[in-house]
Design an enzyme around this catalytic site. Structure first.
Site, PDB file in Angstrom:
ATOM      1  N   GLU A 156       0.783  -1.099  -0.075  1.00 42.68           N
ATOM      2  CA  GLU A 156       0.195  -0.021  -0.152  1.00 42.68           C
ATOM      3  C   GLU A 156       0.349   1.359   0.099  1.00 42.68           C
ATOM      4  O   GLU A 156       0.894   2.777  -0.577  1.00 42.68           O
ATOM      5  CB  GLU A 156      -1.006  -0.405   1.046  1.00 42.68           C
ATOM      6  CG  GLU A 156      -1.671  -0.792   0.712  1.00 42.68           C
ATOM      7  CD  GLU A 156      -1.834  -2.508   1.577  1.00 42.68           C
ATOM      8  OE1 GLU A 156      -0.547  -2.434   1.745  1.00 42.68           O
ATOM      9  OE2 GLU A 156      -2.749  -3.214   1.398  1.00 42.68           O
ATOM     10  N   HIS A 187      -9.820  -5.983   8.637  1.00 43.08           N
ATOM     11  CA  HIS A 187     -10.988  -5.241   7.305  1.00 43.08           C
ATOM     12  C   HIS A 187     -12.559  -3.984   7.425  1.00 43.08           C
ATOM     13  O   HIS A 187     -12.618  -4.037   7.094  1.00 43.08           O
ATOM     14  CB  HIS A 187     -11.832  -6.366   6.506  1.00 43.08           C
ATOM     15  CG  HIS A 187     -10.214  -7.517   6.481  1.00 43.08           C
ATOM     16  ND1 HIS A 187      -9.774  -7.627   6.778  1.00 43.08           N
ATOM     17  CD2 HIS A 187     -10.289  -7.866   4.777  1.00 43.08           C
ATOM     18  CE1 HIS A 187      -8.403  -8.548   6.067  1.00 43.08           C
ATOM     19  NE2 HIS A 187      -9.167  -8.714   4.808  1.00 43.08           N
TER      20      HIS A 187
END
Lengths: 335, 341
Positions: free
Chosen positions: A61, A130
């Site tokens: 990321e 998540h």
């Protein structure tokens, strides 16, 4: 008769139109190409626009954001995706010390028209990492803007506004609302309507009321509308304000609403302490002090990490907790 | 040498100018003209040899905070460059797009990913330009460097990862910093070309950079260049190397001084006293210009505290700016800026 569309499909439509209209726009991230994204938000875009415009990246990321910065310096208009909210943590250095500051550092020579799409918030029984609510962290950082749609039409028009804006925007998609369908005008009409009526940083009263304002964003907007409908059965007229933008914050819109209802409850999924509820509550005090009939209430996640399974239902503000806060504002008497 | 005599002379002049500016910067720090500086003495060959190889019409360099020699080699406005050390503006006052030299970046390894992203853009644009990422042995421990190399390897991107291994990351020596023998050794894991070069030999640096540029321009992808050099001075004007390394070590590197080495070669190739004198004269003139520019440099206008946070600023930021600038306790000059600006 307008058609109905899910938020997932509305965002897909917006991305498709953006890619068609602007050949400098790029969509990329983990699994966004061949797979179409784990939420299928980018479904079909690589096939239609080609792998130079819509591409998969390796799983890193920080590099996705750092690459976006380099692409923006080159003149592109990057629309990266970070697959889940919690995956933004490894990218925080690039987001905060680089993306947010490059315009400032370069004295405006290097604008950063980067829109980070970030599936966000809880409510889908996800594994750890998540389901996270990072909006207060992003909104705190100078140089970043933050937008959160609550419905398909807004998701479509807000995303287009974010991509057109020359500054970095974190576009937080409430993943628990991806599959809820709602009325969706013809895209062109919707865009024209939104741009004419709601510029960047403007909130919307999604349900007018007289007695108390619920301030919310993302998935909490639908929950607040439920609360309003239940309260109406008891004769309490609740106004629901969908902020849509957390930076810039619509100070005028919040003040106008609370100025006439004279009571406010701020609702968010993120932990209570140092959350945006504190910021919004302070703004209301600064701007509506003389009108207020009761202290501003906050209903938020507890000061814990997003929990697993059924505990999540207790963590995320429930209809009952929001109703209880509404009740507190109505029953308050000066001591 | 393959590099012709004129090029070698050009590189020599750039190194002499860099050395003189570097020394003057420390003097200016001691005199209070600039608050701090990160000296590069000893690394002139690594910086000039790489920076001078770039084609300013198509390439782009991404510096850290110790690349003054690269700025000299690339013709960056040096007063604008030193404005960062002057404390006027963190990123410097030069134009990064026109200079092909990104803003000075204080975040260790932060800009390496930007070079990779720029290279991705160049590849998508079907151009022949190359980006060059500067970083050090210390930065090589940061994950961003590895992510950048992996992305570059997967996509065959036209980027050069140029590591100046100067022996010390503040107080930590390379052997405590870099496992596996070298930074360049890591390139193999990402499928990148790699060279370990004598970073104190400017001609070797220039030629290695040109090889990597040629490889990238012809679609051969990224190269890791590890230029072995030595930071002769302190990490910064606040550092005291005596606390972590020996005088003997510093003296042994002084024998490998990059400027002395090229001077000997040039003299052997026929350069006369007049050439060396003119190099010194040019350097003195540049130093004088930069020094005068910094002595005369005024504070940035107060509005710039607020002006560049966004291209399209938020109402609250504008409110903060206007409220602060119109406050009675500020001078009339600023109040009038707020009213008329």
């Amino acid at each position: 008769m307008a058609e109905t569309l899910s938020m997932q499909a509305a965002i897909n439509t917006a991305l498709d139109e953006i890619l068609t209209a602007d050949d400098r726009a790029l969509v990329f991230g983990e699994d966004v190409g061949t797979l179409g994204g784990v939420f299928r938000v980018t479904d079909g875009l690589a096939a239609k626009h080609g792998s130079d415009r819509v591409f998969d990246t390796p799983l890193a990321e920080s590099a996705i954001i750092g690459m976006s910065i380099g692409l923006a310096i080159h003149g592109f208009r990057p629309i990266p995706e970070i697959q889940f909210d919690g995956f933004a943590y490894p990218a925080m250095n690039q987001l905060i010390t680089q993306l947010a500051r490059m315009t400032y550092r370069s004295r405006g020579a290097l604008p950063m028209p980067v829109t980070l799409r970030l599936p966000s918030f809880g409510g889908i029984r996800a594994p750890e990492h998540h389901g996270e609510s990072l909006e207060a962290i992003f909104a705190h950082v100078p140089g970043l803007k933050v937008a959160v749609p609550s419905n398909p039409s807004d998701a479509y028009s807000l995303l287009k506004q974010c991509v057109a804006d020359p500054d970095p925007v974190i576009f937080m998609e409430p993943k628990s609302r991806y599959w809820h369908k709602a009325e969706f005008g013809q895209p062109a009409e919707a865009a024209a309507r939104i741009e004419a009526e709601l510029p960047i940083g403007v909130s919307r009263v999604v349900r007018p009321g007289r007695h108390v304002t619920l301030v919310a964003w993302g998935a909490m907007v639908a929950r607040c509308i439920q609360v309003a409908e239940l309260a109406a059965e008891d004769g309490v007229d609740v106004e629901v304000l969908d902020l849509r933008w957390l930076k810039p914050l619509d100070v005028a819109g919040i003040s106008a609403s609370v100025g006439h209802t004279r009571r406010a409850v701020v609702v968010h999924e993120a932990p209570l302490s140092a959350g945006l509820g504190a910021e919004i509550s302070a703004l209301i005090t600064e701007n509506c002090f003389d009108s207020l009939r009761a202290p501003v209430q906050r209903v938020a996640g507890f000061d814990v990490a997003y929990p697993a399974g059924p505990l999540e239902d207790h963590y995320i503000p429930s209809v009952d907790r929001i109703l209880a806060a509404v009740q507190r504002t109505l029953e308050y008497r000066r001591g | 040498m393959k590099t012709d005599d004129d090029t070698a002379r050009r590189l020599y002049r750039l190194m002499v100018t860099t050395r003189a500016l570097d020394a003057e910067a420390t003097v200016m720090q001691r005199q209070g003209i600039i608050p701090g500086y990160a000296p590069l003495k000893g690394q002139e060959a690594a910086q000039i040899g790489s920076g001078a190889a770039l084609d300013l019409a198509r390439d782009f360099a991404f510096p850290t905070y110790r690349e003054m020699g690269v700025a000299v080699a690339m013709g960056v406005d040096l007063i604008g460059y030193f404005a960062s050390h002057h404390g006027s503006w963190h990123g410097g006052l030069y134009d990064p797009l026109a200079s092909r030299f990104a803003p000075i970046n204080a975040v260790v390894a932060g800009s390496v990913l930007h070079a990779m992203g720029w290279a991705k853009g160049e590849k998508l644009s079907h151009g022949t330009g190359v980006s060059l990422a500067y970083f050090g042995d210390g930065a090589s421990s940061q994950g961003d460097v590895h992510e950048a190399m992996n992305f570059a390897g997967v996509d065959d991107l036209p980027v050069i990862f140029f590591c100046q291994n100067n022996g010390w990351a503040i107080s930590l020596p390379t052997e405590r910093q870099v496992a596996g023998g070298s930074v360049a050794a890591r390139a193999a894991g990402y499928g990148l070309a790699a060279e370990v070069i004598d970073g104190n030999d400017v001609v070797e640096v220039f030629e290695a950079t040109n090889r990597a540029l040629q490889r990238a321009r012809s679609g051969g992808g990224a190269t890791v260049i590890e230029a072995m050099t030595y930071r002769v001075g302190p990490h910064s004007t606040s550092d005291d190397p005596g606390r972590y390394r020996s005088i003997g070590e510093e003296q042994s590197w002084a024998l490998l001084d990059p400027i002395d080495r090229l001077a000997q070669q040039l003299r052997a190739a026929g350069a006369d006293d007049a050439f060396f004198e003119s190099a010194r004269t040019d350097a003195r003139e540049t130093v004088e210009t930069v020094r005068t520019g910094l002595v005369d440099m005024t504070d940035r206008p107060l509005t710039e505290l607020f002006d560049f946070v966004f291209t399209n600023p938020t109402p609250r930021l504008l409110e903060q700016r206007d409220a602060y600038l119109s406050n009675a306790y500020l001078s009339n000059e600023y109040a009038s800026e707020a009213t008329h600006g």
